[in-house]
Design an enzyme around this catalytic site. Structure first.
Site, mmCIF file in Angstrom:
data_model
loop_
_atom_site.group_PDB
_atom_site.id
_atom_site.type_symbol
_atom_site.label_atom_id
_atom_site.label_comp_id
_atom_site.label_asym_id
_atom_site.label_seq_id
_atom_site.Cartn_x
_atom_site.Cartn_y
_atom_site.Cartn_z
ATOM 1 N N GLN A 20 0.812 -1.326 0.106
ATOM 2 C CA GLN A 20 0.160 -0.071 0.044
ATOM 3 C C GLN A 20 0.833 1.293 -0.033
ATOM 4 O O GLN A 20 1.834 1.174 0.628
ATOM 5 C CB GLN A 20 -0.921 -0.040 1.298
ATOM 6 C CG GLN A 20 -1.878 -0.937 1.141
ATOM 7 C CD GLN A 20 -2.872 -1.328 2.216
ATOM 8 O OE1 GLN A 20 -2.320 -1.388 3.230
ATOM 9 N NE2 GLN A 20 -4.076 -0.650 2.259
ATOM 10 N N SER A 21 0.532 2.154 -0.704
ATOM 11 C CA SER A 21 1.420 3.312 -0.860
ATOM 12 C C SER A 21 1.653 4.391 0.159
ATOM 13 O O SER A 21 2.718 4.855 0.383
ATOM 14 C CB SER A 21 0.840 4.180 -2.323
ATOM 15 O OG SER A 21 1.158 3.439 -3.280
ATOM 16 N N THR A 22 0.515 4.515 1.063
ATOM 17 C CA THR A 22 0.997 5.497 2.244
ATOM 18 C C THR A 22 0.459 4.967 3.492
ATOM 19 O O THR A 22 -0.129 3.896 3.551
ATOM 20 C CB THR A 22 0.105 6.787 1.868
ATOM 21 O OG1 THR A 22 -1.522 6.345 2.044
ATOM 22 C CG2 THR A 22 0.146 7.275 0.460
#
Length: 126
Positions: A20-22
Site C-alpha cells: 500500500q502506498s501510504t
C-alpha cells in the site's frame, strides 16, 4: 490444478506481494491489506506448499523516490528461479511505475514464473 500452473511452478513455491502506498492507507484501509494477506491461502488452495509473503513495502510509495526493499526482494527471488508464482490483487499494480512493472514481468517470463491476480493467471514467454 490449473492448466497454467504446472508441477514445476508448485515445486518452486509462491510469493504474495503486499503493498500500500501510504501509511494512511495502511491504517485506514485494512480491508485491502486483509485481502492481500488472504492471497496466501489462495496460493495454498491452488497447490503451493511453500508460500512466502513479502510485506516490507506497506506505507511506501512506488513513485521511485522511495526505496522499496520488498519489491527488490521480490525481483531477487524471481531472478533466483525460486518463485513459481507471484500473487497480487492486481497484476498491473505490482509496481507503481511502468518501468519497474515491465522489468518484473519480463523477468517472470524469462524464468517461467506466472503472475496470479483476481482476474487470472498470466504467463508469457520471453
Amino acid at each position: 490444478m490449473n492448466q497454467k500452473i504446472s508441477a514445476e511452478h508448485l515445486c518452486r513455491g509462491a510469493v504474495v506481494y503486499v503493498r500500500q502506498s501510504t501509511m494512511s492507507q495502511v491504517v485506514e484501509h485494512t480491508e485491502s491489506q486483509n485481502r492481500q494477506y488472504a492471497l496466501a491461502q489462495s496460493a495454498r488452495t491452488m497447490g503451493f506448499a511453500s508460500v512466502t509473503t513479502i510485506d516490507d513495502d506497506l506505507g511506501r510509495s512506488g513513485s521511485g523516490s522511495i526505496e522499496r526493499p520488498g519489491f527488490q526482494k521480490l525481483v531477487a527471488s524471481v531472478c533466483a528461479g525460486s518463485v513459481g508464482a507471484v500473487f497480487c490483487l492486481e497484476a498491473s499494480r505490482l509496481a507503481r511505475n511502468g518501468r519497474d512493472w515491465h522489468h518484473l514481468i519480463d523477468l517472470c517470463a524469462l524464468v517461467g514464473t506466472v503472475v496470479v491476480d483476481h482476474d487470472g493467471i498470466y504467463e508469457d514467454t520471453p
